[in-house]
Every structure is written in C-alpha cells, then in structure tokens.
Design a protein around this motif. Sequence first.
Motif, PDB file in Angstrom:
ATOM      1  N   ALA A   2       0.813  -1.211   0.000  1.00  0.00           N
ATOM      2  CA  ALA A   2       0.000   0.000   0.000  1.00  0.00           C
ATOM      3  C   ALA A   2       0.847   1.262   0.000  1.00  0.00           C
ATOM      4  O   ALA A   2       0.436   2.289  -0.505  1.00  0.00           O
ATOM      5  N   GLY A   3       2.026   1.167   0.580  1.00  0.00           N
ATOM      6  CA  GLY A   3       2.809   2.366   0.767  1.00  0.00           C
ATOM      7  C   GLY A   3       3.668   2.743  -0.423  1.00  0.00           C
ATOM      8  O   GLY A   3       4.407   3.717  -0.383  1.00  0.00           O
ATOM      9  N   PHE A 110      -8.403 -12.225   6.069  1.00  0.00           N
ATOM     10  CA  PHE A 110      -7.734 -11.998   7.370  1.00  0.00           C
ATOM     11  C   PHE A 110      -7.156 -13.284   7.943  1.00  0.00           C
ATOM     12  O   PHE A 110      -7.088 -13.462   9.154  1.00  0.00           O
ATOM     13  N   GLU A 114       0.705 -10.636   6.794  1.00  0.00           N
ATOM     14  CA  GLU A 114       1.492  -9.898   5.813  1.00  0.00           C
ATOM     15  C   GLU A 114       0.811  -9.889   4.453  1.00  0.00           C
ATOM     16  O   GLU A 114       0.175 -10.862   4.064  1.00  0.00           O
ATOM     17  N   ALA A 115       1.001  -8.769   3.774  1.00  0.00           N
ATOM     18  CA  ALA A 115       0.501  -8.705   2.397  1.00  0.00           C
ATOM     19  C   ALA A 115       1.371  -9.608   1.530  1.00  0.00           C
ATOM     20  O   ALA A 115       2.521  -9.892   1.878  1.00  0.00           O
ATOM     21  N   TYR A 189     -13.461  -0.454  -4.506  1.00  0.00           N
ATOM     22  CA  TYR A 189     -13.146  -0.640  -3.084  1.00  0.00           C
ATOM     23  C   TYR A 189     -11.699  -1.061  -2.885  1.00  0.00           C
ATOM     24  O   TYR A 189     -10.946  -0.443  -2.125  1.00  0.00           O
ATOM     25  N   ILE A 193      -8.792   1.208  -0.993  1.00  0.00           N
ATOM     26  CA  ILE A 193      -8.950   0.914   0.434  1.00  0.00           C
ATOM     27  C   ILE A 193      -7.789   1.467   1.263  1.00  0.00           C
ATOM     28  O   ILE A 193      -7.986   1.932   2.377  1.00  0.00           O
ATOM     29  N   TYR A 194      -6.568   1.476   0.709  1.00  0.00           N
ATOM     30  CA  TYR A 194      -5.422   1.935   1.500  1.00  0.00           C
ATOM     31  C   TYR A 194      -5.290   3.453   1.453  1.00  0.00           C
ATOM     32  O   TYR A 194      -5.042   4.099   2.457  1.00  0.00           O
TER      33      TYR A 194
ATOM     34  N   LEU B 368     -18.595  -5.518   1.465  1.00  0.00           N
ATOM     35  CA  LEU B 368     -17.457  -4.613   1.281  1.00  0.00           C
ATOM     36  C   LEU B 368     -17.314  -3.661   2.474  1.00  0.00           C
ATOM     37  O   LEU B 368     -16.200  -3.390   2.917  1.00  0.00           O
ATOM     38  N   HIS B 371     -15.893  -5.640   5.207  1.00  0.00           N
ATOM     39  CA  HIS B 371     -14.483  -5.910   4.940  1.00  0.00           C
ATOM     40  C   HIS B 371     -13.635  -4.683   5.233  1.00  0.00           C
ATOM     41  O   HIS B 371     -12.554  -4.779   5.821  1.00  0.00           O
ATOM     42  N   GLY B 372     -14.144  -3.521   4.845  1.00  0.00           N
ATOM     43  CA  GLY B 372     -13.424  -2.282   5.096  1.00  0.00           C
ATOM     44  C   GLY B 372     -13.218  -2.042   6.580  1.00  0.00           C
ATOM     45  O   GLY B 372     -12.125  -1.656   7.023  1.00  0.00           O
ATOM     46  N   GLY B 374     -13.095  -4.352   8.772  1.00  0.00           N
ATOM     47  CA  GLY B 374     -12.113  -5.372   9.145  1.00  0.00           C
ATOM     48  C   GLY B 374     -10.701  -4.917   8.829  1.00  0.00           C
ATOM     49  O   GLY B 374      -9.781  -5.062   9.653  1.00  0.00           O
ATOM     50  N   MET B 375     -10.534  -4.306   7.660  1.00  0.00           N
ATOM     51  CA  MET B 375      -9.208  -3.820   7.255  1.00  0.00           C
ATOM     52  C   MET B 375      -8.711  -2.765   8.244  1.00  0.00           C
ATOM     53  O   MET B 375      -7.542  -2.723   8.603  1.00  0.00           O
ATOM     54  N   ARG B 380      -4.558  -2.339   8.800  1.00  0.00           N
ATOM     55  CA  ARG B 380      -3.930  -2.363   7.481  1.00  0.00           C
ATOM     56  C   ARG B 380      -4.032  -1.015   6.772  1.00  0.00           C
ATOM     57  O   ARG B 380      -3.355  -0.776   5.792  1.00  0.00           O
ATOM     58  N   ILE B 381      -4.965  -0.198   7.242  1.00  0.00           N
ATOM     59  CA  ILE B 381      -5.179   1.065   6.552  1.00  0.00           C
ATOM     60  C   ILE B 381      -4.311   2.138   7.193  1.00  0.00           C
ATOM     61  O   ILE B 381      -4.353   2.366   8.391  1.00  0.00           O
ATOM     62  N   GLY B 382      -3.522   2.786   6.387  1.00  0.00           N
ATOM     63  CA  GLY B 382      -2.628   3.825   6.862  1.00  0.00           C
ATOM     64  C   GLY B 382      -1.731   4.194   5.725  1.00  0.00           C
ATOM     65  O   GLY B 382      -1.842   3.620   4.645  1.00  0.00           O
ATOM     66  N   PRO B 383      -0.846   5.164   5.943  1.00  0.00           N
ATOM     67  CA  PRO B 383       0.000   5.596   4.829  1.00  0.00           C
ATOM     68  C   PRO B 383       0.850   4.455   4.259  1.00  0.00           C
ATOM     69  O   PRO B 383       1.114   4.423   3.064  1.00  0.00           O
ATOM     70  N   ASP B 384       1.271   3.540   5.103  1.00  0.00           N
ATOM     71  CA  ASP B 384       2.169   2.504   4.616  1.00  0.00           C
ATOM     72  C   ASP B 384       1.479   1.177   4.373  1.00  0.00           C
ATOM     73  O   ASP B 384       2.000   0.315   3.679  1.00  0.00           O
ATOM     74  N   GLY B 385       0.323   0.969   4.979  1.00  0.00           N
ATOM     75  CA  GLY B 385      -0.368  -0.304   4.812  1.00  0.00           C
ATOM     76  C   GLY B 385       0.341  -1.405   5.574  1.00  0.00           C
ATOM     77  O   GLY B 385       1.303  -1.148   6.315  1.00  0.00           O
ATOM     78  N   PRO B 386      -0.099  -2.626   5.436  1.00  0.00           N
ATOM     79  CA  PRO B 386       0.531  -3.737   6.152  1.00  0.00           C
ATOM     80  C   PRO B 386       1.875  -4.073   5.513  1.00  0.00           C
ATOM     81  O   PRO B 386       2.082  -3.778   4.343  1.00  0.00           O
ATOM     82  N   PRO B 387       2.785  -4.663   6.275  1.00  0.00           N
ATOM     83  CA  PRO B 387       4.062  -5.060   5.680  1.00  0.00           C
ATOM     84  C   PRO B 387       3.851  -6.182   4.658  1.00  0.00           C
ATOM     85  O   PRO B 387       2.965  -7.001   4.811  1.00  0.00           O
ATOM     86  N   THR B 388       4.672  -6.176   3.632  1.00  0.00           N
ATOM     87  CA  THR B 388       4.582  -7.229   2.626  1.00  0.00           C
ATOM     88  C   THR B 388       5.603  -8.306   2.958  1.00  0.00           C
ATOM     89  O   THR B 388       6.696  -8.001   3.446  1.00  0.00           O
ATOM     90  N   GLU B 389       5.260  -9.544   2.705  1.00  0.00           N
ATOM     91  CA  GLU B 389       6.165 -10.662   2.969  1.00  0.00           C
ATOM     92  C   GLU B 389       7.468 -10.470   2.201  1.00  0.00           C
ATOM     93  O   GLU B 389       7.491  -9.851   1.146  1.00  0.00           O
TER      94      GLU B 389
END
Lengths: 209, 405
Positions: A2-3, A110, A114-115, A189, A193-194, B368, B371-372, B374-375, B380-389
């Motif tokens: 997202a970032g 969920f 991690e994404a 959506y 979303i992010y 939706l 889900h939103g 839930g996110m 997960r919602i923020g400038p950076d989002g969740p970390p990616t694997e």
Amino acid sequence: MAGHAHYREAHPLVFVITHWINLICMIMLAFSGFYIHYPFFGGFMGVARGMHFVAMYVIIINLTFRIIAAFFVKTATDLGSRQVDTDIKNWLPQEKNKHQFFETVKYYLFMRKEAVISAKYGSLQKIAYLATIPLTYLMAYTGFAIYGPTMTWGLFSGGVEMVGGPMNMRIIHYFMMWVFIVFTMIHAYLANIYNFKPSKIIFAWKESE
Amino acid sequence: MAQEAHGAIYDLLAVRGVSRRDFLKYCSYVAAMLGLSEAAAPAIAAAVEKGSKLKPALWLNGGSCTGCTESMAQVDSPDVATIVLELLSLNYFETVMAAAGEHAEKNIKDTIAAGGYLLIYEGSVMTGEDGNTLLVNGHKGTDILKEAAESADAIIAVGACAVDGGWVAAHPNPAEATGVQAFLDVEGVKTPVVNIPCCPMNPEWVVAMVVQWLLVAEDDPATFLAKTELLGKTYADRLTGRDVTLLYPKYVVGSTIHDNCPRRGHFENGDFVTEFGSEEEAMGYCLYKMGCKGPQTFTQCPITRWNRSVSWCVQSGAPCIGCGAISWVDNNTPFFKRLSSMQMGDGLGYVQPGSVAAVVGGVAAAALVAHGLGMKAAGRIGPDGPPTETAKKHDRKRQAKGGDK
C-alpha cells in the motif's frame, strides 16, 4: 502493498484515457440499461436506447483497442517502479503471481497478516481483469440477441434458441449487468482501500510518492 | 378483373349475403398476407373456388379450450374467411359439425381411408396417463392424431397449444401435454406441420395458409414446402426432451409485435402507462411498464389484427402477454411485469430477477463495508499499509524443507 509510489509508468496516458472511456461508458450503459429495463421517469426512452447502443459500440471498440495496445505500449513491471516492459506481459499471469492465489485469498479473509508478494497486479486482480474481456464481449452478444435489427441474425437467434427464448436472454443480459456492477464495486473498493493514490494516477495522471 | 373466378362459390357467397366485390377484396387481402401483389387476387379466387370442390379437410380438437374455434367462428355476420374454410369441405369439425355419434366417426374414418386431406389440429397433444388424459368416444386423442396425421397431406397446427403445448403444457403440466410437431417427431410421422401461433390463433393466418396450399401445392406436400416461405424455429421440448424444429409461415413470425406496434411512437418518446385507469392509459400511451411482452414476441398481430382487422390486444388497451412465444405461459408470467419470474424449484415459488439482483447487490455492498471495517480493525489502513512478505510462503516452505534438490 500500500505504501508504494504511483508513477505514470504504471498507467501511461493512453490507458488513463481508455480507463476514462470505460468508466463513462459503463455508467451510461448501466443507467440507460436500468431505464430500458424499467423507465422510472418519462420522456427518455429514445435517448436511453440511443445512449445504450452508442456506449456499447464505444466500449467494444475501446476494449478491442486496449487489447491491441497491450502488445505495443510499455507499462511498469512492478508496484512503485519506473522499470517498464510490454503491457501484455504485466497483464497476464507472471512468475511473481505463481503460488500466490490462495495466499491472496487468505490475506483478504484476514487469515494471514502480511501482504503477499505480487507483480504489478495480484492473482485475484488479474483473474478479475482478464474475466472482464470475455464478459464484455458476451454482454454485447446478449445485447445484440435482444436488439431488434440483429436478433434475427443466425448468429444471435441460435443463441436465443439455446437459452430458451428472448425472455431468458433478457434476464441473462440483466443479470450480467449486475456482474459488472458488483465487479465495479469491488474494484473501486480494493483499489482505494489503503489510500486514494491509485485514483489520482488513473484519473488525473498525477504521480505520488 | 377475375372473370375466371366464377361458379358455385358465388352462389354460396350470395346466399350468405357476401358480394363478389367483398370476396375479391378479401382475396387481395389474403394476397397481401402471402406477400403477393394485388394482381394475385384472381388467382387466389380461382384457387379457392377449385379448392372448394377438391380439398377435403379434418379439424381435430386435442387438449384445447375451443378458443381457436371461437376465433375462427367470429360470425356475427357472414364472414368471408369462414366461408372459404367451409368450402374446404371440412368432413369433421367437432364443435360445429351437424353430424354426431357413429355418423361423425364414419366421416373421420372415411376421410382418413381416402387420404389426400389437410389436417387442422387445434389444442395440445395430451400424452399423460398413457394418452388416457384425452379420450374421444373411447379412443385416445393421441391415437386419433397419429392416425389422421399419417395419411394427411399436411398438418396445420393452429394455436399455441398445437404449436408446443401452450398453456396446457405450462408448469407443472400434469396432462403431459406437448405440441403436434414434438409428438409426431417421437412417433416418427413425417407429414409436414405448419404452425400458426397465438392463443387463440388468428383466423386470417389459417386462411392464408389454406389458400397458399390451394395456390401452390398441386396436392404435393413437397411442392408446398418448397414454394411457401417458412421459418424454422428450434426449441427444446421439455416433455419429450428433444430438440424440435417448428415451421412457421414467415409472414406471421417475421418481426416483433413491438416493431409494428401503433404505440411504438409513445415508447420512443418515453410516454408510458404506469397504472391502469390513469390519464396516461386514456391517452393511449405505451404499455411497456405494464409488462407488455411485445418486444420479444414475434407475431404479426398489429398488422393482421383480429375480428376482421377491427382491433387487437394492445389497440384495445391490454399489454401483449406474449402468447405467440414458445412456452409462452412459463416464459411470460407474471403478465403485468417486465421480466418473467424465475422458478426457484418445485414448491419453492417464484422470484423476480430484479429481487435476486437487489439481494446480490445489497449483499456485495454490505460485505465490502464489513471488509473495510475489518481492514481498519486489522490496522492495514494507513499511509504505509501492512508489511509485505519478504518471500512467498511457497518458497519459504520449500526452503524449510531443504530447497531444490
């Protein structure tokens, strides 16, 4: 996920335009389609039908152009990257999407934190985007099958006979519109979303870091 | 014109109070329906006259309400169409014949034995209970039809029931009714069947087909088929489970009711009737919102009209209910809704496509939103989002197992 930055390389101007055309046509088609389905106010049927037919021709030409352009235009290979390659390669499933389908589903349900690693588009995204191609052509087919001037052509009357008559074809055409509506809801959506950076680049062609 | 058309028919017409002029006018009307020029009227008159002496015919009723006979009879005053049909020498016509009992039975037997007749069949073919759902004097209707069809030159299946079972074959079809063509396909009877749709059928269309036979057939079914403009439509018969090809006269099913509708202008302008008894209805606005099935019904009703072209359904203020379609009851109910309702399964009732769509759209929107939320809850919602694997789970697993060997 997202970032990352959103550069113009992800969506070159030509695809920003085709996306705009798609959006405008889809809105016109859905609105006029609802009106033709049930005219909820008076005095608009001729215009609604004209709008419906024109928008459909435009969207079919636009889609065909978009597919051809995918073989010539270069787009970014990754999220937040300026490195480009032929668009069709980034459109079809890639090495980076391999083994990631169920992980992506799990992420959205969920079931993992991690994404997932993906290419420019994730597995689900690619399936959805690719599915819209046959769906749009099929939508046009079902439309022509209930459209006066063409419904008696062998190509279309054969399909009408197959589904058990023009009424059933109408119902299929109607339900398919809802497939597009639900697709658009999910698409809008998930894209935003992010944050709204994806919308900025695809609609206004404005980059963001 | 038409000096060559004379003789017995004019005596008969005179007795009924129909002038020669009326008769010739009618012949040009039939010519127009057959796609011929008005100059063909004398030939038609001659054919009718000739036919009156030569062509025997049977009118059989299957599982019918006799509505088609009613439509045919429309005799508030002598009607040319009726006279033309009487001249066919209809040897058997349950509803209107004078003969009864054994005498009537003998008529039908003699005609079948002599062969070379036209069979007009009204109503559905009821095959339920091994054919016992329809008995005429102890004989099964299916047996009578089969026997009569085998020796006939051609069959005219009149009305929606004879075409594909009509409303008699509507779900759940307890009489196991089907159409003439579907039944004869199963029985292996090859006699050509021409279908005249609608409930009831339009008498003028039947007359036009009879005249067509008299004009071109030269008593040969193959010649008739070759020289008549017919349109084949295939449908999957639900009772026999077969694909059945129905032959229709092209002039009857060539275009939709909608395309020829006198209210079409109101449709394009967007002038609609929203409820019965309203001002809009009084102004003769389009009945599309009242569930008119004209846009998907292929018949010539607005052009031929009924009762000697006096009126027809939409002209008299009723939306088309699509009786000219295949499986017309199941495909077109409820009559006053735009789309037909879909059956959810035996005993589960019916649902409108619009209701299904609203539920699907509503559930998708709600999902939706959920889900939103839930996110957001998952951070997960923020400038950076969740970390990616850093590596795919698949690759991590393989590495844990020792990587590629």
